[in-house]
Design a protein around this motif. Structure first.
Motif, PDB file in Angstrom:
ATOM      1  N   PHE B 183       0.744  -1.809  -0.065  1.00  0.00           N
ATOM      2  CA  PHE B 183      -0.061  -0.334   0.038  1.00  0.00           C
ATOM      3  C   PHE B 183       1.147   1.181  -0.351  1.00  0.00           C
ATOM      4  O   PHE B 183       0.858   2.301  -0.611  1.00  0.00           O
ATOM      5  CB  PHE B 183      -0.875   0.407   1.482  1.00  0.00           C
ATOM      6  N   ILE B 184       2.251   1.178   1.126  1.00  0.00           N
ATOM      7  CA  ILE B 184       2.760   3.097   1.024  1.00  0.00           C
ATOM      8  C   ILE B 184       3.682   2.766  -0.363  1.00  0.00           C
ATOM      9  O   ILE B 184       3.547   3.757  -0.584  1.00  0.00           O
ATOM     10  CB  ILE B 184       3.574   2.507   2.397  1.00  0.00           C
ATOM     11  N   LEU B 185       3.831   1.940  -0.931  1.00  0.00           N
ATOM     12  CA  LEU B 185       4.510   2.182  -2.461  1.00  0.00           C
ATOM     13  C   LEU B 185       3.454   2.018  -3.708  1.00  0.00           C
ATOM     14  O   LEU B 185       4.149   3.203  -4.180  1.00  0.00           O
ATOM     15  CB  LEU B 185       5.163   0.072  -2.574  1.00  0.00           C
ATOM     16  N   LYS B 186       2.229   1.705  -2.740  1.00  0.00           N
ATOM     17  CA  LYS B 186       1.757   2.748  -4.002  1.00  0.00           C
ATOM     18  C   LYS B 186       1.309   4.273  -3.913  1.00  0.00           C
ATOM     19  O   LYS B 186       1.587   4.626  -4.965  1.00  0.00           O
ATOM     20  CB  LYS B 186       0.337   1.391  -3.991  1.00  0.00           C
ATOM     21  N   ILE B 187       1.319   4.513  -3.373  1.00  0.00           N
ATOM     22  CA  ILE B 187       1.003   5.442  -2.775  1.00  0.00           C
ATOM     23  C   ILE B 187       2.191   6.555  -3.517  1.00  0.00           C
ATOM     24  O   ILE B 187       1.968   7.506  -3.816  1.00  0.00           O
ATOM     25  CB  ILE B 187       1.216   6.150  -1.327  1.00  0.00           C
ATOM     26  N   ILE B 188       3.467   6.482  -3.153  1.00  0.00           N
ATOM     27  CA  ILE B 188       4.952   7.195  -3.101  1.00  0.00           C
ATOM     28  C   ILE B 188       5.010   6.831  -4.786  1.00  0.00           C
ATOM     29  O   ILE B 188       4.958   7.634  -5.185  1.00  0.00           O
ATOM     30  CB  ILE B 188       5.813   6.035  -2.643  1.00  0.00           C
ATOM     31  N   GLY B 189       4.484   6.150  -5.195  1.00  0.00           N
ATOM     32  CA  GLY B 189       4.724   6.107  -7.167  1.00  0.00           C
ATOM     33  C   GLY B 189       3.647   6.410  -7.545  1.00  0.00           C
ATOM     34  O   GLY B 189       3.869   7.044  -8.841  1.00  0.00           O
ATOM     35  N   ASP B 190       2.321   7.112  -6.890  1.00  0.00           N
ATOM     36  CA  ASP B 190       1.310   7.688  -7.648  1.00  0.00           C
ATOM     37  C   ASP B 190       1.493   8.574  -6.912  1.00  0.00           C
ATOM     38  O   ASP B 190       1.278  10.241  -8.012  1.00  0.00           O
ATOM     39  CB  ASP B 190       0.075   7.307  -6.305  1.00  0.00           C
ATOM     40  N   ILE B 191       2.077   9.753  -5.721  1.00  0.00           N
ATOM     41  CA  ILE B 191       2.173  10.890  -5.258  1.00  0.00           C
ATOM     42  C   ILE B 191       4.000  10.947  -5.485  1.00  0.00           C
ATOM     43  O   ILE B 191       4.160  12.661  -5.591  1.00  0.00           O
ATOM     44  CB  ILE B 191       2.380  11.248  -3.727  1.00  0.00           C
ATOM     45  N   GLY B 192       4.982  10.294  -5.949  1.00  0.00           N
ATOM     46  CA  GLY B 192       6.259  10.510  -6.628  1.00  0.00           C
ATOM     47  C   GLY B 192       6.900  10.745  -5.096  1.00  0.00           C
ATOM     48  O   GLY B 192       6.467  10.879  -3.672  1.00  0.00           O
ATOM     49  N   ASN B 193       8.534  10.601  -5.160  1.00  0.00           N
ATOM     50  CA  ASN B 193       9.210  10.743  -4.187  1.00  0.00           C
ATOM     51  C   ASN B 193       9.745  12.323  -3.788  1.00  0.00           C
ATOM     52  O   ASN B 193       9.840  12.137  -2.495  1.00  0.00           O
ATOM     53  CB  ASN B 193      10.159   9.591  -4.238  1.00  0.00           C
ATOM     54  N   ASP B 194       8.988  13.427  -4.422  1.00  0.00           N
ATOM     55  CA  ASP B 194       8.214  14.563  -3.095  1.00  0.00           C
ATOM     56  C   ASP B 194       6.910  14.658  -2.987  1.00  0.00           C
ATOM     57  O   ASP B 194       6.969  16.093  -3.119  1.00  0.00           O
ATOM     58  CB  ASP B 194       9.111  15.539  -3.753  1.00  0.00           C
ATOM     59  N   GLY B 195       6.183  13.568  -3.146  1.00  0.00           N
ATOM     60  CA  GLY B 195       4.731  14.068  -3.018  1.00  0.00           C
ATOM     61  C   GLY B 195       4.049  14.802  -1.895  1.00  0.00           C
ATOM     62  O   GLY B 195       3.039  15.334  -2.031  1.00  0.00           O
ATOM     63  N   GLY B 196       4.517  14.208  -0.712  1.00  0.00           N
ATOM     64  CA  GLY B 196       4.871  14.402   0.130  1.00  0.00           C
ATOM     65  C   GLY B 196       5.537  15.247   0.934  1.00  0.00           C
ATOM     66  O   GLY B 196       5.237  15.657   1.778  1.00  0.00           O
ATOM     67  N   ALA B 197       6.315  16.128   0.619  1.00  0.00           N
ATOM     68  CA  ALA B 197       7.430  16.945   0.774  1.00  0.00           C
ATOM     69  C   ALA B 197       7.058  18.038   1.619  1.00  0.00           C
ATOM     70  O   ALA B 197       6.307  18.633   1.259  1.00  0.00           O
ATOM     71  CB  ALA B 197       7.898  17.439  -0.026  1.00  0.00           C
ATOM     72  N   TYR B 198       7.312  17.952   2.638  1.00  0.00           N
ATOM     73  CA  TYR B 198       7.108  19.559   3.442  1.00  0.00           C
ATOM     74  C   TYR B 198       5.682  18.621   4.514  1.00  0.00           C
ATOM     75  O   TYR B 198       5.354  19.929   5.478  1.00  0.00           O
ATOM     76  CB  TYR B 198       6.924  20.491   3.419  1.00  0.00           C
ATOM     77  N   ASN B 199       4.533  18.054   3.614  1.00  0.00           N
ATOM     78  CA  ASN B 199       3.729  17.722   4.623  1.00  0.00           C
ATOM     79  C   ASN B 199       3.383  17.047   5.621  1.00  0.00           C
ATOM     80  O   ASN B 199       4.262  15.553   5.616  1.00  0.00           O
ATOM     81  CB  ASN B 199       2.727  18.254   3.334  1.00  0.00           C
TER      82      ASN B 199
END
Ligand code: SF4
Lengths: 160, 423
Positions: B183-199
């Motif tokens: 699940f977390i790999l899928k999420i990171i794939g979806d939002i990208g490795n800076d997709g959650g940056a600073y958040n």
């Protein structure tokens, strides 16, 4: 602040290439500097000059919290990393430890700056002058807290 | 306010905070390990030269120390760092120092939950980027560098910009052979490795309610790979029970308000998730495991704060039971308490019978430092969290990130294998 550019046309330059994990046991700044950028550009320590700037794409410094990364770069002489975005721990380590300036630029500016260009960074008016190309760009202003910590000279000198 | 905002408001003595506010938060718990500890000492040396008093910590009872990255010491520098760390805990009277070779020790993020060192609602900072892991217990858990940790140790507080929160909602129960890692790999794939940056990356929904605490920890652990400031899951009865079983006396449920704000909401249906793998050289470079069934491997690694908790070992052992490994396979439980339980329940015997090697808790190979690093051109499937160039050894080695089930199934076939396809 005037310096020359070492440009890596690459996004996501991570802390594992800036200073590989095997060197995390080292805490001597000069020794760390001899391994800076080893995973990406083993010639970096020999070609970098005091006062140089690194220019790179987005998410610079992603990965680990290792302060070794800004330490290795700054001990080599790097005064600023200019990138389209930064990973958060690298960014805050650079500022709170007063190692180097993390400067954000837009994509267009990133395209315009070439390897070896001489730049003058002026954080008072958020401008970058490209002396080689006779161009002027704007950088993203620092947020209030970051600007204050930078002008104080790091988190320990900053007064709340 | 959502849970992160509520924690940061309390810690900064404010009634309310909003994203982008800059606050100084009082810190409840601090961790350093055998890399960040000596790094902090170096900062202390610099401060002393500047005339700043480093003779006392703000509150040494809030501090704990792990030995994980370079134990067992492979050479002199690492060995000396461990000695420095011992001198540090002696000098500052830090009671909670988990020492290699002296009972319970393990990977810092694993100890934070195995030893119930952090409670829901607390502010916890550590000198390691995966400090985010512990947010799965309902705490604000955030990784910092040496200078910032030194500041916290001396002043008991640190600045934060209040993050925006992305909410990841999971509905339903994970299908068989699909794990939190997928699940977390899928999420990171979806939002990208800076997709959650600073958040903040917060997880919730019926799928999270269903999940064990250890699975939730896997999710929060890898929010770091999306650049997040913290990962968090509201605590519930399960969290409190889990912490009480491990000796916590004052753990209680801590949640956000019902009308909390989230700047983005992402919805996932658990039934649609599949065994997922991140290809070299980035955790967001994902595909489903079945797509990679012709990828030949040299090694399977079941270790780290991400993928060597008890539940991870159990999942791998179920697959390896009665089978033989075809490639070099290393299993390193993430803490001694987990190792003991794995012996008692017969898991270690299963691994050894399958031909795998079982090693002591250590970060060693996960960060490419020692204890089984990869040679040039070697290819590894790993339950760890990062696969940047050179992360697990030679800069021209390759790491595929996967769940413990995928790593175990792949160990059996020698190729990347979806556990659903293993006979
Ligand atoms: S196991 Fe790996 S990811 Fe976890 S703390 Fe150790 S080096 Fe970091």
């Amino acid at each position: 602040m005037i310096g020359n550019v070492i440009k890596y046309e690459q996004d996501n330059i991570d802390t594992d290439v800036i200073i590989p994990g095997t060197y995390l046991k080292i805490h001597d700044y000069n020794e760390l500097a001899t391994h800076a950028m080893e995973g990406l550009d083993p010639d970096f320590p020999s070609k970098v000059k005091d006062g140089d700037f690194i220019v790179a794409g987005k998410n610079f410094g992603c990965g680990s919290s290792r302060e070794h990364a800004p330490i290795a770069l700054s001990t080599c002489g790097i005064k600023a990393v200019i990138a389209t975005s930064f990973a958060r721990i690298f960014y805050r380590n650079s500022v709170d430890g007063a190692f180097l300036l993390p400067i954000e630029i837009d994509d267009e500016t990133y395209q315009k700056i070439s390897n070896s260009d001489q730049l003058e960074i002026n954080i008072e008016n958020n401008q970058i002058k490209n002396i080689t190309k006779n161009e002027t760009y704007s950088m993203k202003p620092f947020s209030e807290i970051i600007a204050k910590i930078i002008s104080a000279g790091g988190i320990f000198k900053y007064k709340k | 306010m959502n849970i992160t905002e509520k924690i940061l408001a309390r810690a900064s003595g404010k009634t309310t905070v909003s994203p982008d506010d800059v606050i100084f938060a009082k810190v409840d718990k601090v961790m350093v390990h055998d890399v960040s500890g000596p790094g902090v000492m170096k900062v202390f040396d610099k401060l002393q030269k500047q005339g700043i008093d480093t003779s006392k910590l703000h509150d040494s009872s809030k501090v704990w120390i792990a030995e994980d990255h370079f134990v067992p010491s492979a050479e002199k520098v690492s060995a000396e760092n461990i000695v420095k760390l011992s001198n540090f805990s002696k000098k500052y009277d830090i009671k909670k120092h988990f020492k290699y070779g002296m009972g319970q020790y393990g990977i810092c993020h694993t100890l934070s939950h195995e030893e119930a060192l952090v409670n829901p609602g607390e502010v916890y900072v550590g000198g390691d980027s995966h400090t985010n892991t512990t947010g799965a217990l309902g705490a604000f858990a955030c990784g910092l560098g040496h200078t910032d940790v030194a500041y916290v140790l001396l002043n008991g507080e640190i600045w934060f910009k209040v993050p925006e929160t992305y909410y990841f909602k999971l509905d339903g129960k994970l299908p068989p052979h699909v794990m939190a890692k997928d699940f977390i790999l899928k999420i990171i794939g979806d939002i990208g490795n800076d997709g959650g940056a600073y958040n903040t990356m917060q997880f919730g929904g019926t799928g999270i309610d269903e999940m064990s605490i250890e699975s939730r920890l896997t999710l929060a652990n890898m929010t770091t790979e999306a650049g997040a400031k913290n990962g968090i899951i509201e605590s519930d009865e399960k969290t409190v029970q889990y912490l009480k079983e491990r000796g916590a006396t004052n753990a209680s449920i801590f949640c956000g308000d019902a009308d909390a704000n989230y700047s983005k909401i992402f919805e996932y249906d658990a039934s649609e998730l599949e065994p997922t793998v991140a290809k070299p050289f980035s955790p967001d470079n994902i595909t489903i495991a079945r797509e990679l069934s012709s990828t030949e491997l040299d090694k399977s690694y079941i270790g780290s704060c991400t993928g060597a908790k008890y539940e991870d070992l159990l999942a791998a052992a179920k697959i390896l039971k009665g089978k033989k490994v075809k490639i070099r396979t290393e299993v390193l439980p993430a803490a001694i308490s987990i190792y003991k339980r794995a012996i008692k329940d017969g898991l270690i015997e299963i691994f050894l019978d399958a031909g795998a090697t079982v090693g002591p808790p250590t970060c060693g190979a996960c960060c490419g430092a020692h204890m089984g690093v990869l040679a040039k051109d070697e290819i590894c499937v790993s339950t760890t969290n990062r696969n940047f160039p050179g992360r697990m050894g030679h800069v021209e080695s390759q790491t595929y990130l996967a769940s413990p089930q995928v790593a175990a199934a792949s160990a059996v076939t020698g190729k990347i294998t979806d556990p659903r396809d293993l006979n």
